[in-house]
Design an enzyme around this catalytic site. Structure first.
Site, mmCIF file in Angstrom:
data_model
loop_
_atom_site.group_PDB
_atom_site.id
_atom_site.type_symbol
_atom_site.label_atom_id
_atom_site.label_comp_id
_atom_site.label_asym_id
_atom_site.label_seq_id
_atom_site.Cartn_x
_atom_site.Cartn_y
_atom_site.Cartn_z
ATOM 1 N N ASN A 184 9.506 -20.900 37.211
ATOM 2 C CA ASN A 184 8.537 -20.437 36.270
ATOM 3 C C ASN A 184 9.462 -19.595 35.285
ATOM 4 O O ASN A 184 10.170 -18.695 35.634
ATOM 5 C CB ASN A 184 7.736 -19.320 37.307
ATOM 6 N N HIS A 197 0.794 -24.208 32.569
ATOM 7 C CA HIS A 197 2.145 -23.334 32.729
ATOM 8 C C HIS A 197 2.559 -23.490 34.154
ATOM 9 O O HIS A 197 1.901 -23.602 35.063
ATOM 10 C CB HIS A 197 1.610 -21.813 32.493
ATOM 11 N N CYS A 222 3.119 -14.848 30.680
ATOM 12 C CA CYS A 222 3.365 -16.408 31.102
ATOM 13 C C CYS A 222 2.164 -17.146 30.049
ATOM 14 O O CYS A 222 2.415 -18.190 29.969
ATOM 15 C CB CYS A 222 2.823 -16.689 32.363
#
Ligand code: ACO
Length: 323
Positions: free
Chosen positions: A280, A250, A113
């Site tokens: 996500n 993020h 990520c």
């Protein structure tokens, strides 16, 4: 001094939207549970003909259009991804070929990520060292392909997509009102592996594997790690939370984002939130959010932007950039 200025951005989303209600029809979950714990309302899921390379290519083309450059102007492609089309060759090289680019170089970068923050930092280093003049940085993922769709604790959290930016070497004076990347800070700590990992790989199981996560453990570490690396970025530049125009974190989870912004005293109206729409999307989440804020007119030239991410590894990092 040389600065890496962001010339343009682009994004690509799969055709198919999957809502929380769609998921609730397949696994034991509910719209209420997902929204309360994560803020996610829907995510985009790739169809079989949509891949990390095809989404990355579309985002790259959109970013080059927005930047007013062509592939001839690009001398390096960095693709942040943990879901490559193949183990090798690098998906960045696949995208390079799809774009009809035969010069320069392309490589994948894997920091889960945090991949986009790592890739922007790497691009900035290439630009500052004089090895590249214009770099295409792409974050592209098809996390749906590594999810265990029977595991409700993980499959509801992720989505697919891609985003990209073009960075260009420009002269700055070396002050924090220069346009471009002002500072970047990367961290990792491999001792947290078991908290978030994929249980397969070429050198171990010879399978692709599935994502496994101890959600509470990730949550416990995320805010502290994120705020620590952002404070390092503030310290390096003398800038503060008050100077920030836009916080583009993020997009893992609304609760992590809200808690980080609160701890850093970043006003909530400066936070760009897209996790509700995209879920996500790992390395694609920041460039997808950037593109959203550019397209809706929020993000303008001269704005001070704070990018931040934390993910599997653990890896984490922060970048301060003046648009
Ligand atoms: N739907 C309904 N119920 C569920 C679901 C679901 N999808 N998933 C778990 N549950 C149940 C559990 O079985 C448990 O039930 P029980 O109490 O009867 O045993 C209950 O909900 C609570 O489970 P927890 O795992 O304790 O739930 P928690 O409140 O911790 O929320 C979550 C889980 C949302 C994953 C949370 O831990 C979190 O946000 N963690 C951060 C993880 C993250 O965002 N990771 C992204 C990747 S890392 C990154 O990008 C930074």
């Amino acid at each position: 001094m040389i600065r890496s200025v962001i010339l343009g951005s682009g994004a690509a989303k799969p055709r198919t939207v999957v809502t929380n209600a769609d998921l609730a029809a397949k696994v034991g979950t509910s719209d209420e549970w997902i929204q309360q714990r994560t803020g996610i309302q829907q995510r985009y899921i790739a169809e079989p003909d949509e891949t990390t390379a095809s989404l990355g290519e579309a985002a790259a083309r959109a970013a080059m259009d927005d930047a007013g450059v062509t592939v001839d102007d690009i001398d390096l492609i960095i693709l942040a991804t943990s879901t490559p089309n193949n183990t090798f060759p690098a998906t960045a090289v696949n995208i390079q070929n799809r774009l009809g680019m035969k010069h320069g170089a392309a490589f994948d970068l894997q920091a889960v990520c945090s991949g986009f923050v790592y890739a922007v930092t790497t691009a900035d280093t290439f630009i500052k060292s004089g090895q590249a003049k214009r770099v295409l940085v792409i974050g592209a993922e098809t996390f749906s392909r590594i999810l265990d769709w029977e595991d409700r604790t993980t499959c509801v959290l992720f989505g697919d997509g891609a985003g990209a930016v073009v960075l260009e070497a420009q002269e700055g004076v070396g002050l924090s009102n220069d346009r471009g990347v002002l500072t970047s800070h990367l961290r990792s700590d491999g001792s947290h592996r078991e908290k978030l990992y994929v249980d397969g790989g070429p050198s171990t199981t010879q399978t692709v594997g599935h994502l496994r996560m101890q959600g509470r453990e990730v949550f416990k570490h995320a805010v502290a790690m994120i705020t620590d690396v952002i404070e390092a970025a503030f310290e390096a530049t003398g800038l503060t939370a008050e100077d920030i125009d836009w916080f583009i974190p993020h997009q893992a989870n609304r609760r992590i984002i809200d808690a980080s912004a609160k701890k850093l005293k970043i006003a909530s109206d400066k936070v760009v939130l897209t996790v509700n729409q995209h879920g996500n999307t790992s390395a694609a989440s920041i460039p997808l959010a950037i593109n959203t804020a550019v397209k809706d007119g929020r993000l303008k030239e001269g704005d001070l932007v704070l990018l931040e991410a934390m993910g599997g590894g653990f890896t984490w990092g922060a970048v301060l950039v003046r648009w």
